[in-house]
Motif scaffolding. Sequence first.
Motif, PDB file in Angstrom:
ATOM      1  N   ASP A 174       0.829  -1.209   0.000  1.00  0.00           N
ATOM      2  CA  ASP A 174       0.000   0.000   0.000  1.00  0.00           C
ATOM      3  C   ASP A 174       0.860   1.254   0.000  1.00  0.00           C
ATOM      4  OD1 ASP A 174      -2.551   1.375   0.193  1.00  0.00           O
ATOM      5  OD2 ASP A 174      -1.940   1.878   2.233  1.00  0.00           O
TER       6      ASP A 174
ATOM      7  N   ARG B 159       0.835   3.749  -3.258  1.00  0.00           N
ATOM      8  CA  ARG B 159       0.344   5.118  -3.089  1.00  0.00           C
ATOM      9  C   ARG B 159       1.381   6.142  -3.519  1.00  0.00           C
ATOM     10  NH1 ARG B 159      -1.627   4.900   2.969  1.00  0.00           N
ATOM     11  NH2 ARG B 159      -1.565   7.164   2.748  1.00  0.00           N
TER      12      ARG B 159
ATOM     13  N   TYR C  72      -0.737   2.024  -8.542  1.00  0.00           N
ATOM     14  CA  TYR C  72      -0.815   0.563  -8.623  1.00  0.00           C
ATOM     15  C   TYR C  72      -0.371   0.056  -9.991  1.00  0.00           C
ATOM     16  CZ  TYR C  72      -3.066  -0.175  -4.128  1.00  0.00           C
ATOM     17  OH  TYR C  72      -3.312  -0.269  -2.787  1.00  0.00           O
TER      18      TYR C  72
ATOM     19  N   ALA D 115      -2.390  -6.605  -5.087  1.00  0.00           N
ATOM     20  CA  ALA D 115      -2.501  -5.365  -5.865  1.00  0.00           C
ATOM     21  C   ALA D 115      -3.651  -5.431  -6.856  1.00  0.00           C
ATOM     22  CB  ALA D 115      -1.183  -5.097  -6.594  1.00  0.00           C
TER      23      ALA D 115
ATOM     24  N   ILE E 194      -7.044  -5.373  -4.862  1.00  0.00           N
ATOM     25  CA  ILE E 194      -7.276  -4.043  -4.275  1.00  0.00           C
ATOM     26  C   ILE E 194      -7.683  -3.062  -5.370  1.00  0.00           C
ATOM     27  CG2 ILE E 194      -6.126  -2.086  -3.164  1.00  0.00           C
ATOM     28  CD1 ILE E 194      -4.432  -4.175  -1.633  1.00  0.00           C
TER      29      ILE E 194
ATOM     30  N   ALA F 148      -7.362  -2.049   1.426  1.00  0.00           N
ATOM     31  CA  ALA F 148      -5.961  -2.397   1.170  1.00  0.00           C
ATOM     32  C   ALA F 148      -5.334  -3.033   2.396  1.00  0.00           C
ATOM     33  CB  ALA F 148      -5.179  -1.150   0.748  1.00  0.00           C
TER      34      ALA F 148
ATOM     35  N   TYR G 214      -6.754  -6.620   2.816  1.00  0.00           N
ATOM     36  CA  TYR G 214      -6.301  -7.627   1.857  1.00  0.00           C
ATOM     37  C   TYR G 214      -4.825  -7.924   2.024  1.00  0.00           C
ATOM     38  CZ  TYR G 214      -7.928 -10.508  -1.923  1.00  0.00           C
ATOM     39  OH  TYR G 214      -8.359 -11.585  -2.660  1.00  0.00           O
ATOM     40  N   GLN G 215      -4.043  -6.917   2.390  1.00  0.00           N
ATOM     41  CA  GLN G 215      -2.630  -7.174   2.675  1.00  0.00           C
ATOM     42  C   GLN G 215      -2.500  -8.170   3.821  1.00  0.00           C
ATOM     43  OE1 GLN G 215      -1.871  -2.635   2.602  1.00  0.00           O
ATOM     44  NE2 GLN G 215       0.166  -3.557   2.627  1.00  0.00           N
TER      45      GLN G 215
END
Length: 493
Positions: A64, A68, A72, A116, A119, A394, A397-398
């Motif tokens: 993330d 950022r 992505y 990735a 997300i 994010a 899911y990470q």
Amino acid sequence: MGPLRLSAFGLTLGLVTGLDFSSTLMMAVASQHIQGGVNATPSDYLYAVSAYAAAAVLMNMLLDQIARRITYKRFTMASLVVFVLGAILCAEAGSPTGLIVGKTVEGLGAGGLFAASRILVQLLTAPAERAPLLLRFGLGSFGLLAVTPWLTGIFLDEIGWRAVFLFQAVIALPVLALVALTYPRRGPRDPHPPVSTLDWPAALSAAAGALVLLHTLQEMRYTRFFSTPHMPLMAAAGLALLLFCAWRLHRHQDPWIDPSRLLGRRYLYGLGFYTLYYLLSAIWAYLLPTLTQSGLGLTFRTTSMLLSVSGTVSAIGAVVLTLCMAMVFRKRRVIAAGLVVYACAAMLLSQRLMPGAPDYALVPVVLLEGLTPVLLMIQVASMTYLDLPVEDFAHAYQFKNVCKQIASATGTGLASMWMQEGAATHRTHLVEHVTRFEPALQQGGGLSALDLAQLSQEVDRQATLLAGMDLLHGFALVCVLIAAFVLVQKSFR
């Protein structure tokens, strides 16, 4: 996006994810050939597998913050380039050290691809818009996973183990071109830009802790956990490093993963079911090739074809389910049904573990197992994130993918350990029945060295089959118990 661009974008997201899945699967399916090709000991090979998993854990935690900063799209393209480099290093490896370095680089490239892609789906779409994108996402990811074992079998038989990694590098190049062509070119600026530091002490402790812990779990294939103080101490050291990382992240102004955002009851239950699924699938992924090749004597290519049949069922099921998602109610019952299907596949496989069993007898087994990702993983995914706002997805899911790596390593280690213990016990009992009263031992002149070797090989094969049957029965029982729990609990609806 127009319909054509949308289809290409969704398919590309799935193919990016499939690269991560397929690289892990090919490493598992071709393990013996790769290990022999670089003259690696079992411990050396485990370090290569653990290095990939540890690098993947690190990239999931950094994902993330990096995305950022550079978007992505650029993160995905950079990851694919690193993945190609790692695959080439693995193909050119002539020693265990070269393989470990290559798998580390490959893990840094592939580790964040799945998260990735998923997300990005969440960030770019409103809930009503996700179905068409997820349909193509599932087709790309499961489709690539379906053909990978079949291609692995062909490459190993016709070319050699290096072709496994060269195939990964070659197939990643058109995917990289598709990312450049189909991903959105720009988006709104992040209203909460990342802070100036990534907190490298936490990053290094996370990488070291993941490597030590995952390698300890993988080493259970060959060593009992409590047989020496070494393994418990190594596991404790890995946990201590991860706890240090968690402490640093807790104090960070803008942490990679913020657990305080992930305390919702639905998400925690979903995370638990995710972890159980990956644990069970890792056990199955270890058992099926072991029993078919070492137990039943099937060829590597036949085993690869069986795995491709399972992947094809999963791909078709994912497409059908996505199209019919709006008609699937009472998802807890679907998840419970998936666990029962897993149990039926295990029991059916245990009944097929007979010497001389034909390969087509295993087709119903892999057909049933191919349904489990659709009935379990996709259903859990459709419920886990319902209460989470988009800005927290994010982090969620990470963290889920970090748990996936640890659960997969744990499942593989436990399956190997239980198989070894079971095979040793059954081998002892079988040898007790090999006495001088056996007809073969009463022939004039006794047995030749070749006859003794064949007898020993048959004892080992029978011990493997019996241990596999015991483990499959336990696997089925656990699935049924979890299914009962899914039906009675009320927090995950």
